[in-house]
Design an enzyme around this catalytic site. Structure first.
Site, mmCIF file in Angstrom:
data_model
loop_
_atom_site.group_PDB
_atom_site.id
_atom_site.type_symbol
_atom_site.label_atom_id
_atom_site.label_comp_id
_atom_site.label_asym_id
_atom_site.label_seq_id
_atom_site.Cartn_x
_atom_site.Cartn_y
_atom_site.Cartn_z
ATOM 1 N N TRP A 1 0.979 -1.348 -0.041
ATOM 2 C CA TRP A 1 0.137 -0.119 0.078
ATOM 3 C C TRP A 1 0.898 1.372 0.025
ATOM 4 C CZ3 TRP A 1 -4.030 -1.847 -2.005
ATOM 5 C CH2 TRP A 1 -4.678 -2.889 -1.440
ATOM 6 N N ASP B 1 -1.935 6.839 5.949
ATOM 7 C CA ASP B 1 -2.787 5.961 5.541
ATOM 8 C C ASP B 1 -3.079 4.875 6.716
ATOM 9 O OD1 ASP B 1 -4.233 3.812 4.714
ATOM 10 O OD2 ASP B 1 -3.024 3.188 3.099
ATOM 11 N N LYS C 1 -12.141 -1.951 7.000
ATOM 12 C CA LYS C 1 -11.232 -2.651 7.845
ATOM 13 C C LYS C 1 -11.639 -2.403 9.745
ATOM 14 C CE LYS C 1 -8.481 -3.525 4.258
ATOM 15 N NZ LYS C 1 -7.632 -2.566 3.860
HETATM 16 C C1 LIG Z 1 -6.834 -2.154 2.450
HETATM 17 C C2 LIG Z 1 -6.031 -1.170 2.300
HETATM 18 C C3 LIG Z 1 -5.722 -0.228 1.436
HETATM 19 C C4 LIG Z 1 -6.777 -0.503 0.073
HETATM 20 O O1 LIG Z 1 -7.958 0.080 0.307
HETATM 21 P P1 LIG Z 1 -9.080 0.221 -0.829
HETATM 22 O O2 LIG Z 1 -10.208 0.580 -0.103
HETATM 23 O O3 LIG Z 1 -9.010 -1.282 -1.542
HETATM 24 O O4 LIG Z 1 -8.453 1.145 -1.952
HETATM 25 C C5 LIG Z 1 -4.833 0.726 1.200
HETATM 26 N N1 LIG Z 1 -4.040 0.982 2.597
HETATM 27 C C6 LIG Z 1 -4.147 -0.186 3.503
HETATM 28 C C7 LIG Z 1 -3.293 0.139 4.961
HETATM 29 C C8 LIG Z 1 -5.050 -0.930 3.704
HETATM 30 O O5 LIG Z 1 -5.040 -2.017 4.713
#
Ligand SMILES: *Cc1c(COP(=O)(O)O)cnc(C)c1O
Length: 357
Positions: A99, A166, A190
């Site tokens: 990511w 993020d 999540k």
């Molecule tokens: C799941 C995840 C993403 C991607 O998220 P999407 O909503 O599928 O774009 C990005 N960063 C982290 C840390 C993640 O766990």
């Protein structure tokens, strides 16, 4: 049979969230209509988004001067919106996983990107230390929790430029020092809601400093701030579910209680892994271990038992523990909604499996 849901995302939601969402799909706020068929401009939905926004601010203790946005496009859309809105010169990024590296790739379209450190050489099994942010950086971007690799940074880094993070997979598991941040974002699937909405928190006065760059309307945070996340139709259902989760979090006692539970669950599982003859953790330094995604494998001499363990668990209602294809083995995601009871069920399965072999 009760299921123990360890999926990494989309992932477990509280019973409270699911029950109230199911009810609203039949009859939303006494309107006699389904939440699936009401206008996002109805007063009933306005009340939902307002309360959800207020609860995010309350639970995360967000000070004045920040805006809370509910956007589509997933966390991945933020990989591009962040540099579009904040990067015109140089920014520093830490590469701790897939990511993080996706975010780096997007940022390069908008300016100079300094990767201060990367743990790619060791398949991201550790968090790099001893790096320095490049001079003149407009911000430092990092991923707090590396969902795929099971590493986590639980302390806001000490750097002398603004932070952007993020926090997709560990938001609502710790306090955030907002004085250090200009933006935080998190895909909801999540720790908050079903997939389809992304929570974005931006510092208002950090916007509008990218020179004369033209930003497309939908990708400009100011559009969504001005319109209260209603410039276009927002993801109505996921926002409704997010509100239920936030109410549930508040009823439990907020972040301190969530963090206490998360730490206890992670400790129980890591202790079981560390004292096991069959299993071992994949993260090199225990200090880097994630409390949200616990990654582990069978020790080399038992490697061939991995598939059998997954089915052994499935027979006991334990689902979602297969590791990401880039790590292998197992990943148990212990998000906020996962009860300790499920962690105990997994630990018991590990012990019984060990006894059997
Ligand atoms: C799941 C995840 C993403 C991607 O998220 P999407 O909503 O599928 O774009 C990005 N960063 C982290 C840390 C993640 O766990």
């Amino acid at each position: 049979m009760k299921k123990h849901n360890f999926y990494a995302g989309p992932s477990i939601l509280s019973e409270y969230t699911i029950k109230n969402t199911a009810e609203a799909i039949i009859n939303f706020a006494g309107t006699g209509l389904s939440i699936l068929e009401v206008s996002h401009r109805s007063k009933e939905f306005q009340a939902v988004i307002d309360e959800a926004t207020a609860l995010v601010k309350e639970l995360l203790e967000i000070p004045e001067g920040f805006s809370v946005l509910w956007l589509g496009g997933g966390a991945s859309m933020q990989f591009c919106m962040i540099p579009y809105n904040f990067l015109s010169g140089k920014a520093s990024y830490l590469d701790t996983g897939t990511w993080a590296s996706n975010a780096i790739k997007e940022a390069r379209t908008f300016g100079e990107v300094e990767v201060v450190a990367s743990s790619k050489d060791a398949n991201y099994t550790y968090i790099p230390r001893g790096w320095k942010v490049a001079e003149g950086s407009q911000y430092f971007h990092y991923t707090t929790n590396n969902t795929i690799y099971g590493t986590e940074i639980r302390r806001d880094p000490e750097v002398d430029v603004p932070l952007i993070a993020d926090m997709s997979s560990d938001i609502f598991s710790r306090k955030i020092d907002w004085s250090k941040y200009i933006a935080v974002y998190a895909g909801a699937q999540k720790n908050l809601a079903p997939a389809g909405v992304t929570l974005v928190i931006v510092r208002d006065d950090a916007l509008g400093h990218v020179g004369d760059r033209a930003i497309p309307t939908m990708l400009d945070y100011r559009t969504h701030i001005k319109k209260g996340s209603m410039f276009n139709t927002p993801p109505v259902l996921p926002i409704f579910s997010a509100l239920q989760t936030l109410r549930y979090y508040k009823s439990l006692g907020g972040i301190p209680e969530l963090e206490r539970r998360d730490l206890a669950k992670a400790k129980a599982l890591y202790d079981a892994i560390d004292s096991s003859r069959l299993f071992q953790g994949t993260v090199t330094d225990p200090a880097d271990r994630s409390i949200m995604n616990v990654c582990f494998v069978m020790r080399p001499e038992y490697k061939e038992l991995e598939a059998e363990f997954v089915s052994f668990c499935a027979e006991r209602g334990i689902v979602g523990i297969k590791g990401h294809r880039s790590v292998g083995g197992f990943r148990a995601s212990l998000y906020n909604a996962l009860p300790m009871e499920s962690v105990q069920a997994l630990i018991e399965a590990m012990k019984d499996f060990e006894y059997k072999h």
